[in-house]
Scaffold this motif. Structure first.
Motif, PDB file in Angstrom:
ATOM      1  N   SER A   1       2.733 -14.246  -9.216  1.00 35.65           N
ATOM      2  CA  SER A   1       4.078 -13.676  -9.136  1.00 35.65           C
ATOM      3  C   SER A   1       4.751 -14.233  -7.887  1.00 35.65           C
ATOM      4  CB  SER A   1       4.014 -12.147  -9.055  1.00 35.65           C
ATOM      5  OG  SER A   1       5.300 -11.597  -8.839  1.00 35.65           O
ATOM      6  N   ILE A   2       5.934 -14.813  -8.044  1.00 36.37           N
ATOM      7  CA  ILE A   2       6.686 -15.331  -6.899  1.00 36.37           C
ATOM      8  C   ILE A   2       7.619 -14.232  -6.405  1.00 36.37           C
ATOM      9  CG2 ILE A   2       8.346 -17.046  -6.102  1.00 36.37           C
ATOM     10  CD1 ILE A   2       7.228 -18.984  -8.144  1.00 36.37           C
ATOM     11  N   GLU A   3       7.395 -13.784  -5.176  1.00 30.75           N
ATOM     12  CA  GLU A   3       8.171 -12.681  -4.596  1.00 30.75           C
ATOM     13  C   GLU A   3       8.633 -13.089  -3.199  1.00 30.75           C
ATOM     14  OE1 GLU A   3       5.800  -9.116  -4.924  1.00 30.75           O
ATOM     15  OE2 GLU A   3       5.167  -9.630  -6.972  1.00 30.75           O
ATOM     16  N   LEU A   4       9.378 -14.184  -3.132  1.00 26.65           N
ATOM     17  CA  LEU A   4       9.687 -14.825  -1.853  1.00 26.65           C
ATOM     18  C   LEU A   4      10.580 -13.992  -0.944  1.00 26.65           C
ATOM     19  CD1 LEU A   4      10.315 -18.623  -2.483  1.00 26.65           C
ATOM     20  CD2 LEU A   4       8.253 -17.480  -1.688  1.00 26.65           C
ATOM     21  N   GLN A   5      10.271 -14.071   0.342  1.00 26.06           N
ATOM     22  CA  GLN A   5      11.136 -13.554   1.387  1.00 26.06           C
ATOM     23  C   GLN A   5      11.146 -14.565   2.524  1.00 26.06           C
ATOM     24  OE1 GLN A   5       8.452 -10.015   1.944  1.00 26.06           O
ATOM     25  NE2 GLN A   5       8.728 -10.468   4.126  1.00 26.06           N
ATOM     26  N   ARG A   6      12.078 -14.382   3.442  1.00 26.54           N
ATOM     27  CA  ARG A   6      12.166 -15.299   4.582  1.00 26.54           C
ATOM     28  C   ARG A   6      10.905 -15.217   5.431  1.00 26.54           C
ATOM     29  NH1 ARG A   6      17.369 -17.181   5.722  1.00 26.54           N
ATOM     30  NH2 ARG A   6      19.040 -16.176   4.523  1.00 26.54           N
ATOM     31  N   GLY A   7      10.646 -16.287   6.164  1.00 25.74           N
ATOM     32  CA  GLY A   7       9.501 -16.301   7.052  1.00 25.74           C
ATOM     33  C   GLY A   7       9.716 -15.429   8.274  1.00 25.74           C
ATOM     34  N   ALA A   8       8.641 -15.190   9.008  1.00 31.39           N
ATOM     35  CA  ALA A   8       8.708 -14.367  10.212  1.00 31.39           C
ATOM     36  C   ALA A   8       9.306 -15.164  11.368  1.00 31.39           C
ATOM     37  CB  ALA A   8       7.310 -13.884  10.585  1.00 31.39           C
ATOM     38  N   GLY A   9       9.679 -14.453  12.408  1.00 31.24           N
ATOM     39  CA  GLY A   9      10.176 -15.117  13.603  1.00 31.24           C
ATOM     40  C   GLY A   9      11.684 -15.220  13.633  1.00 31.24           C
ATOM     41  N   ASP A  10      12.181 -15.732  14.741  1.00 31.07           N
ATOM     42  CA  ASP A  10      13.627 -15.824  14.946  1.00 31.07           C
ATOM     43  C   ASP A  10      14.292 -16.828  14.012  1.00 31.07           C
ATOM     44  OD1 ASP A  10      13.415 -13.976  16.976  1.00 31.07           O
ATOM     45  OD2 ASP A  10      13.209 -15.493  18.548  1.00 31.07           O
ATOM     46  N   SER A  11      13.511 -17.803  13.530  1.00 27.97           N
ATOM     47  CA  SER A  11      14.116 -18.854  12.704  1.00 27.97           C
ATOM     48  C   SER A  11      14.639 -18.290  11.389  1.00 27.97           C
ATOM     49  CB  SER A  11      13.091 -19.953  12.416  1.00 27.97           C
ATOM     50  OG  SER A  11      12.044 -19.451  11.603  1.00 27.97           O
TER      51      SER A  11
END
Length: 330
Positions: A28-38
């Motif tokens: 299952s693809i459940e994408l979210q942004r990566g961690a950190g300030d970027s």
């Protein structure tokens, strides 16, 4: 390429999905942004993969700590992994970017590549597997799924890097973590066990893994604190979601004054708060959204004094829980 846009991250996730599926893994693809300030959706520096366990029991449900690894802890923001497998055997691709999974560690050379000190997030794909407290929670079939998932990840990494990634790119958490002993491996696993499991997945066999209890009371206490924080967050946000759903639904179906809509929202939130103890107790377990919606609808309809039918309320409430229980592929 470096950092990835959302579209590029989705495309890369779909490539990973194909490799996992070739090994028989449900995805299952459940994408979210990566961690950190970027806040980037992804990057192309992953060169190895690392396995973790979240310290849970099968009796807690199929995905008891999925919410935690996505959202994070009070002291460490999410996502806490790039991928996650619940007791249901489904591999969820959570972020193609940075994930706060490895912590301090290194430098270390694996599969011919040296990963700099404390830069594990950039170079290692981290997977959290449910379990790690009870040997019975990881029967041979589930162990085989973990090996198959790691085999698929390595195949994807190898494709990205011109065929230069091998099964030696696998790590357990203690392989990386410094000082030594700061983190344990998956219950009963060493790095060699993990690699053997990957090779067994390629052969279609299941390896024998030595059993060893690596969970401490301090770890369990910390997990329990995390769960309490998750429940507190649900109690804070869920009433508003239900209230919004009721208001949005009614504005699409019938004409109401702003005063009436405000009253609907208020009573929806109040009724949901009253039902939250039962909802929170089921976090991580399969939720029958029809039953839950019907129970809330009856109370909401009564509080709304007949100004809106229970069926309308039920549909609105059901939509909220259905969206939460069934995330869509990016």
């Amino acid at each position: 390429m470096g950092w990835l846009t959302k579209d590029q991250a989705v495309a890369e996730a779909r490539r990973l999905k194909k490799h996992l599926e070739r090994h028989g893994v449900k995805v299952s693809i459940e994408l979210q942004r990566g961690a950190g300030d970027s806040g980037y959706w992804g990057h192309d520096w992953h060169r190895a993969e690392m396995s973790h366990h979240v310290v849970s029991r099968r009796s807690q449900g199929t995905t008891p700590l999925l919410f935690l690894v996505k959202k994070g802890r009070p002291d460490v923001p999410g996502p806490l992994c790039n991928g996650y497998m619940g007791f249901d055997g489904v591999y969820r691709i959570i972020t193609m970017g940075l994930a706060n999974h490895p912590g301090p560690g290194g430098p270390i050379t694996v599969d011919g590549i040296t990963i700099p000190r404390d830069d594990g997030r950039y170079y290692t794909w981290g997977t959290e597997f449910e379990g790690g407290l009870d040997d019975a929670d990881w029967p041979p079939g589930f162990r085989a799924k973990m090996g198959a998932a790691n085999a698929g990840i390595i195949d994807w990494l190898s494709e990205r890097h011109g065929g230069r990634v091998t099964d030696d790119a696998h790590m357990e958490h203690s392989t990386w973590a410094r000082p030594k002993g700061r983190k344990s491996d998956r219950r009963g696993y060493s790095r060699a066990d993990g690699i053997a499991e990957i090779k067994a997945a390629r052969r279609g066999t299941t390896p024998t893994v030595q059993e060893d209890d690596v969970t401490t009371k301090a770890q369990m206490d910390e997990i329990n604190r995390w769960i309490e924080n998750i429940h507190a967050d649900i109690k804070e946000t869920l009433p508003g979601l239900v209230a919004d759903a009721v208001a949005n639904y009614t504005t699409k179906s019938e004409k109401f004054s702003l005063f009436s809509l405000a009253r609907f929202g208020y009573h929806a939130a109040a009724a949901t708060n009253a039902a939250l103890p039962g909802i929170a107790a089921r976090v991580g377990a399969p939720v029958n959204t029809d039953t839950l919606a019907a129970a809330l609808a009856e109370e909401l309809a009564e509080k709304l004094e007949g100004s809106i039918s229970s069926e309308v309320v039920k549909d609105a409430v059901r939509s909220v829980f259905a969206d939460a229980a069934n995330p869509q592929e990016a």
